[in-house]
Motif scaffolding. Structure first.
Motif, mmCIF file in Angstrom:
data_model
loop_
_atom_site.group_PDB
_atom_site.id
_atom_site.type_symbol
_atom_site.label_atom_id
_atom_site.label_comp_id
_atom_site.label_asym_id
_atom_site.label_seq_id
_atom_site.Cartn_x
_atom_site.Cartn_y
_atom_site.Cartn_z
ATOM 1 N N ASN A 26 0.380 -1.257 0.064
ATOM 2 C CA ASN A 26 0.081 0.034 0.512
ATOM 3 C C ASN A 26 0.613 1.087 -0.015
ATOM 4 N N VAL A 27 1.474 1.771 -1.610
ATOM 5 C CA VAL A 27 2.606 2.787 -1.495
ATOM 6 C C VAL A 27 2.179 3.568 -0.814
ATOM 7 N N CYS A 28 3.019 4.789 -0.182
ATOM 8 C CA CYS A 28 2.275 6.482 0.462
ATOM 9 C C CYS A 28 3.432 6.781 -1.075
ATOM 10 N N TRP A 29 3.181 7.365 -2.583
ATOM 11 C CA TRP A 29 3.547 7.926 -3.720
ATOM 12 C C TRP A 29 3.895 8.730 -2.979
ATOM 13 N N ASP A 30 3.969 9.783 -2.259
ATOM 14 C CA ASP A 30 4.187 11.086 -1.820
ATOM 15 C C ASP A 30 5.400 10.980 -1.713
ATOM 16 N N SER A 31 5.234 9.464 -0.346
ATOM 17 C CA SER A 31 6.453 9.399 0.199
ATOM 18 C C SER A 31 8.224 8.640 -0.530
ATOM 19 N N ASN A 180 17.591 -6.369 -2.407
ATOM 20 C CA ASN A 180 19.316 -5.373 -1.529
ATOM 21 C C ASN A 180 18.368 -5.787 0.100
ATOM 22 N N PHE A 181 17.488 -5.576 0.301
ATOM 23 C CA PHE A 181 16.762 -5.173 1.666
ATOM 24 C C PHE A 181 15.244 -4.674 1.759
ATOM 25 N N VAL A 182 14.618 -5.375 2.786
ATOM 26 C CA VAL A 182 13.420 -4.142 2.732
ATOM 27 C C VAL A 182 13.643 -3.816 3.992
ATOM 28 N N SER A 183 12.569 -2.139 3.399
ATOM 29 C CA SER A 183 12.528 -1.203 4.025
ATOM 30 C C SER A 183 11.593 -0.742 4.169
ATOM 31 N N ARG A 184 10.810 0.372 5.034
ATOM 32 C CA ARG A 184 9.514 1.233 5.466
ATOM 33 C C ARG A 184 9.665 2.436 4.636
ATOM 34 N N ILE A 185 8.938 2.666 3.674
ATOM 35 C CA ILE A 185 8.775 4.098 3.181
ATOM 36 C C ILE A 185 7.001 4.502 4.205
ATOM 37 N N ALA A 186 7.056 5.513 4.823
ATOM 38 C CA ALA A 186 5.790 6.230 5.431
ATOM 39 C C ALA A 186 5.099 4.760 5.991
ATOM 40 N N GLY A 187 5.882 4.454 6.416
ATOM 41 C CA GLY A 187 5.468 3.432 7.518
ATOM 42 C C GLY A 187 5.071 1.493 6.591
ATOM 43 N N VAL A 188 5.016 1.929 5.140
ATOM 44 C CA VAL A 188 5.259 0.577 4.049
ATOM 45 C C VAL A 188 5.979 -0.337 4.037
ATOM 46 N N PRO A 189 6.788 -1.458 4.286
ATOM 47 C CA PRO A 189 7.412 -2.851 3.865
ATOM 48 C C PRO A 189 7.196 -2.201 2.100
#
Length: 222
Positions: A26-31, A180-189
């Protein structure tokens, strides 16, 4: 672009950062687009012979609007025709014509029986041959380092390859793209990726002029 020091190499190298997304994100595209280090995005288009990712078009529109390099991938199922899977993938590609990255076929064990390597080889060959007949070059192959799959995906230079770096464990000159790795953008992995040479995954018409001398393995390296 960003810089990092990769194991086994004596100097820092330029790498290009990207992400891959699907209906699971559930991507936050602005972030995402506010992160200036992200240069490219691979989007799940389809899986098997019946599933088209319902978020593919929305992810595509956001990524293109954000001036990212964009590509698509198909999740291969080993128990159905590779040709029919390609036909579904091609329909999604045709509906999103502004993609700039070489398409990918995703070969993994999730949901698949990996014991029958002959069947996997047959389905993958059908998919790749159908793709190449239409486009004149081969797709990038994403695969994990599971022994049965690795036996099918040879280390020849005929294919561009995308692998999880945490399984590979080192930098391989025959690998073009790393998850490379899993991270979070605006809380979304989100899965983060990097590419040591962007030119190797770009379609020719999108390659910067300063990369003209580099030959892409799938397109020009026969």
């Amino acid at each position: 672009m960003s810089f990092c020091c990769l194991r086994g190499m004596g100097q820092q190298m330029r790498i290009y950062n990207g992400i891959d997304v699907s209906h699971h994100n559930n991507v936050c595209w602005d972030s995402v687009l506010a992160n200036r280090n992200i240069k490219f995005c691979y989007i799940k288009a389809s899986e098997g012979v019946h599933f088209s990712d319902p978020m593919a078009r929305q992810h595509y529109q956001h990524a293109v609007a954000g001036d990212l390099y964009v590509g698509f991938y198909h999740y291969l199922r080993f128990d159905v025709s590779g040709k029919k899977q390609y036909d579904l993938f091609k329909r999604v590609l045709d509906s999103c014509p502004s993609y700039s990255l070489i398409p990918v076929v995703d070969v993994e064990r999730g949901g698949n029986d990996i014991s029958d390597t002959a069947q996997l080889n047959r389905v993958l060959r059908q998919f790749v041959q159908s793709f190449e007949a239409d486009f004149g070059y081969r797709p990038i192959i994403y695969y994990c380092d599971y022994t049965p799959i690795k036996k099918v995906i040879s280390h020849s230079e005929d294919y561009c390859k995308w692998v999880p770096r945490w399984r590979l464990g080192y930098v391989d000159s025959h690998i073009d793209l790393y998850q490379n790795f899993v991270s979070r953008i605006a809380g979304v992995p989100i899965d983060f990726d990097y590419c040591p040479e962007l030119n190797n995954i770009l379609l020719p018409k999108f390659r910067p002029c300063w990369h003209v001398g580099v030959v892409h393995r799938a397109i020009g390296g026969r």
